[in-house]
Design an enzyme around this catalytic site. Structure first.
Site, PDB file in Angstrom:
ATOM      1  N   GLY A  52     -18.521  -5.704  12.997  1.00  0.00           N
ATOM      2  CA  GLY A  52     -18.022  -6.611  11.966  1.00  0.00           C
ATOM      3  C   GLY A  52     -16.559  -6.959  12.168  1.00  0.00           C
ATOM      4  CG  ASP A  86     -10.014   1.841   9.347  1.00  0.00           C
ATOM      5  OD1 ASP A  86      -9.767   2.053   8.161  1.00  0.00           O
ATOM      6  OD2 ASP A  86     -11.149   1.939   9.828  1.00  0.00           O
ATOM      7  CE  LYS A 106     -21.633   5.051   6.686  1.00  0.00           C
ATOM      8  NZ  LYS A 106     -21.122   3.748   6.280  1.00  0.00           N
ATOM      9  CG  LEU A 146     -19.579  -4.373   6.748  1.00  0.00           C
ATOM     10  CD1 LEU A 146     -18.971  -4.677   8.109  1.00  0.00           C
ATOM     11  CD2 LEU A 146     -19.076  -5.382   5.722  1.00  0.00           C
ATOM     12  CB  ALA A 152     -25.364  -3.342   1.202  1.00  0.00           C
ATOM     13  CE  LYS A 153     -20.152  -7.261   0.912  1.00  0.00           C
ATOM     14  NZ  LYS A 153     -18.760  -7.694   0.929  1.00  0.00           N
ATOM     15  CG  ASP A 173      26.718   3.549 -12.424  1.00  0.00           C
ATOM     16  OD1 ASP A 173      26.951   4.138 -13.489  1.00  0.00           O
ATOM     17  OD2 ASP A 173      25.644   3.674 -11.796  1.00  0.00           O
ATOM     18  CE1 TYR A 174      30.205  11.122 -10.160  1.00  0.00           C
ATOM     19  CE2 TYR A 174      28.170  11.694 -11.315  1.00  0.00           C
ATOM     20  CZ  TYR A 174      29.198  12.026 -10.446  1.00  0.00           C
ATOM     21  OH  TYR A 174      29.224  13.259  -9.867  1.00  0.00           O
ATOM     22  CG  ASP A 203      21.915   3.152 -10.561  1.00  0.00           C
ATOM     23  OD1 ASP A 203      22.894   3.257 -11.324  1.00  0.00           O
ATOM     24  OD2 ASP A 203      20.861   3.769 -10.715  1.00  0.00           O
TER      25      ASP A 203
END
Ligand code: GDG
Length: 735
Positions: A30, A142, A288, A386, A388-389, A508-509, A689
């Site tokens: 596939g 994958d 499976k 696949l 099943a399809k 800023d801290y 931040d």
């Protein structure tokens, strides 16, 4: 011209060496079909393992192999015996495969195999890097190659990288057991787009990213370093026309032309009136659910004995990973079960299970699909499935029934199948009966709907959609106007700073100069920071101001004896160099007694959170809490608070892992403006931040240089990644 580069564990061609002759055979899987159009385009290449071991490649045949593959636009990655053992059979198939399919009892964690996995991923990345240029699109496939995206992105940030996982992504509770979980997630996040078959896998991944890496996620976009990583689901389809056309040809063929297998199948049908075939096809893999299916079939025969001698289960199990012990055990178990049930139920005319342990040619596959009245696809866990399809695509007469496990990704879209829980034998056997007895009209109506979708969302469409989305991700990444402060820009800022006559620095801290600590009291300045701040403070004509939401007492203690200017409590208190503290505003704090109990109730129902009481504000910290729960609670708390405070001149600040309630008549922006009153500066820089620093970015003059730490929505001009980068920028100012 930019290329498409496909990267998968195996190349789409199989290569064999017969004496000196090199034979290539296209793979019919596939993935190969789905990627055909992507691979056909322009100067695309496919990078993967050829199936040959490094040991099989000699100085004499290596050029020929390389050239033969080059003709197919393929570039090989060479694997050694050791790689195959540890990376492929080992880590990929004994760790990631079982873990991601929820088979924790089969999962092994072996550090040597992990090292091999990293090394082989590096080998793949190296070959990709040798073959790619800026602007190329790289699609990694994958579970074997999850570290590859990061390895490429680090060296070639101007490439577009997509990753598709063909197997399930497990829930956080499963994934958290994985010893190298952070590294694997970082590996995947090297991508610009990560695709899964279903929304469930997508949300499990996002959950892991939030809980393990603590990253910010907006819907399906992950803010990662200076990029947005998009996550989405792309359910893979099949080459519908190929299966449908083959089935039509099969249907129209003369009885004499039919294959031996087809003739046997026909004989079965003719042997008894009402004889039916139930088909299952899978690789012989424990995911499976093959033994489970056989047992359920036995249960069915016992429960509905009227089907004996009429119904046959025809089971094709394709050999797979037969060197891995669990697969050997599965083979034994399957053989024994088939033997026992056939021994128990067979009659002179009938064996209940026909079992083939082999791979068969495509035409025979079509014979099976077209001959079976029922397809029994009942994995215990499956990324998509696949088969099943493909079964549905071959049902040219709109008959046949698909029984599908709800544990297969395919069940999420094939609603017209009979969906079952494969562990529920009652339901299993009743559904087989239902399928065997289903009226033709119902079969047709279900098949029609199933086919309609499969015909539209083919494997080609799947790859097109993924590629389109990958390109779009890059565009949306570029739409942000904030730019990273590095190299040329950074040097320019340093130059501007140095040539200025009177400079002002607002810092800023927490989250800016120091990283976050679980306990805010433990985030006191380190020696390196003091040295850096002292060095800046000593530069002539330079005013250094620390602007924080911290309380005055804490800063007084931490910076005792220092002559930097300080603004604390979000701007309530101000201490100018060599001057005593002054209150920027006279504030009441009587409101606190009403708000405190509300925060307490949120602490009670959100483990890991706590309240910080400051003189003029209350803060609810959630950095130690579960990220998802905290996100939910933040929304709830914000809703409760905003409805309560509307008449009280209070505001709610949604900071970095903190919700803070304070008077709305003060903020860091107002305090900075006040600080600058009646003074002249020709260079102003502000770094911060979180949300509270946005007031500062917004209120400072347009000419000011504003820098956000972290890649979040901001009105600052530039961003840097971390406090480490802030320190490095500041130290450049001192040189
Ligand atoms: C992974 C995920 C996901 C099987 N036997 C023969 C044969 N096949 C073909 C089928 C089908 C393919 O192999 C099997 O595909 P699946 O999807 O069922 O399963 P996996 O191999 O486990 O694949 C899975 C898939 O990736 C795609 O993302 O769906 O969940 O585990 O195409 O037709 N083909 C031939 N002879 C055989 O004997 N010719």
């Amino acid at each position: 011209m930019p290329k498409n580069i496909i990267v998968s564990n195996r190349l789409p061609v199989q290569i064999t060496i017969d004496k000196d002759a090199i034979n290539l055979k296209g793979s019919v899987g596939g993935l190969a079909t789905g990627m055909k159009s992507v691979h056909a385009e322009g100067n695309s290449i496919w990078i993967g393992w050829s199936g040959l071991k490094e040991e099989d490649v000699t100085p004499e045949n290596s050029i020929n192999i390389f050239n033969a593959l080059k003709k197919e636009k393929c570039v090989p990655v060479a694997l050694t015996d050791d790689d195959v053992e540890n990376f492929y059979l080992g880590f990929s198939n004994k760790t990631l495969w079982p873990l991601f399919h929820y088979f924790t009892e089969y999962t092994t964690f072996d550090n040597n195999q992990w090292i091999s996995y990293k090394e082989v991923n590096e080998k793949f990345a190296e070959i990709v890097l040798e073959n790619c240029e800026d602007g190329d699109t790289i699609w990694v496939h994958d579970y074997q190659l999850l570290l590859v995206p990061q390895l490429i992105k680090e060296k070639k940030p101007a490439t577009k990288i997509g990753l598709f996982l063909h197997i399930p992504y497990p829930s956080f509770e499963i994934f958290r057991t994985f010893p190298w979980r952070e590294q694997l997630l970082h590996g995947m996040l090297g991508s610009d787009l990560i695709g899964f078959h279903t929304y469930d896998y997508e949300r499990h991944f996002i959950s892991s990213v939030k809980r393990i890496l603590g990253l910010e996620v907006n819907f399906n976009e992950i803010l990662y370093e200076d990029r947005i990583v998009k996550v989405d689901s792309f359910p893979m389809g099949i080459d519908y026309e190929k299966f449908n056309t083959a089935a039509k040809l099969n249907e129209d063929s003369n009885p004499e032309e039919r294959s031996d297998l087809q003739k046997r199948l026909d004989e079965h049908k003719q042997s008894t009136s009402g004889a039916k075939l139930i088909l299952s096809i899978d690789r012989l893999d424990y995911t499976k659910g093959i033994p489970n299916r056989i047992r359920a079939f036995e249960y069915f025969l016992n429960r509905y004995p009227e089907y004996k001698e009429k119904v046959r289960l025809i089971m094709l199990a394709v050999p797979s990973r037969s060197n891995v012990p669990q697969y050997k055990k599965l083979k034994r178990e399957t053989d024994e079960l088939v033997g026992r049930i056939n021994g128990e139920f067979s009659t002179v005319n009938w064996t209940p299970i026909w079992y083939f342990y082999r791979s068969i040619p495509f035409d025979n596959l079509i014979d099976l699909y077209t001959s079976a009245e029922v397809a029994l696809i009942t994995p215990l866990r499956d990324g998509m499935n696949l088969v099943a399809k493909e079964y549905v695509a071959t049902r040219v007469n709109l008959d046949g029934v698909l029984i599908l496990s709800e544990m297969a990704g395919a069940a999420k879209e094939m609603h017209e199948a009979l969906i079952i829980n494969p562990n529920n034998f009652e339901e299993f056997s009743d559904t087989i009966k239902e399928a065997l007895e289903m009226p033709k009209e119902e079969q047709a109506s279900r098949m029609k709907s199933l086919q309609k979708r499969l015909k539209r969302y083919t494997v080609e469409k799947w790859s097109d959609e993924f590629m389109k989305s990958l390109v779009a991700t890059q565009k949306s990444n570029k739409t942000t106007s904030v730019v990273p402060l590095k190299e040329t820009l950074l040097n320019k800022e340093v130059e501007k700073f140095k040539s200025a006559k009177n400079r002002l620095i607002f810092l800023d801290y927490d989250g800016t100069l120091v990283g976050f600590k679980d306990d805010p009291q433990k985030a006191s300045p380190d020696e390196e920071l003091f040295a850096l701040l002292d060095a800046i403070n000593e530069i002539p004509n330079t005013t250094l101001v620390l602007v924080s939401g911290r309380d005055k007492e804490t800063f007084n203690r931490w910076f005792k004896g220092k002559t930097y200017s300080l603004i604390t409590d979000h701007g309530i208190w101000m201490k100018q160099k060599n001057v005593d503290w002054e209150a920027a505003a006279i504030l009441k704090n009587t409101w606190m007694e009403n708000i405190h109990p509300i925060l307490e109730s949120f602490v009670d129902n959100t483990p890991g959170t706590f309240i910080e009481e400051k003189k003029y504000s209350l803060a609810w910290h959630y950095r130690k809490a579960d990220a998802e729960l905290a996100q939910k609670r933040t929304i709830e708390l914000n809703t409760v608070l905003t409805s309560l405070i509307s008449n009280h001149e209070l505001s709610v600040l949604l900071g970095n892992k903190v919700v803070e309630i304070k008077s709305s008549s003060i903020d860091k922006g107002k305090a900075c403006t006040k600080f600058m009153l009646n003074k002249e500066f020709d260079y102003v820089v502000a770094i911060g931040d979180d949300y509270t620093d946005e007031y500062m970015f917004e209120e400072l003059p347009d000419t000011a240089t504003t820098i956000k730490v972290g890649f979040m929505k901001t009105s600052a001009k530039y961003f840097v990644k971390s406090p480490k980068e802030v320190r490095s920028f500041l130290s450049k100012l001192t040189q």
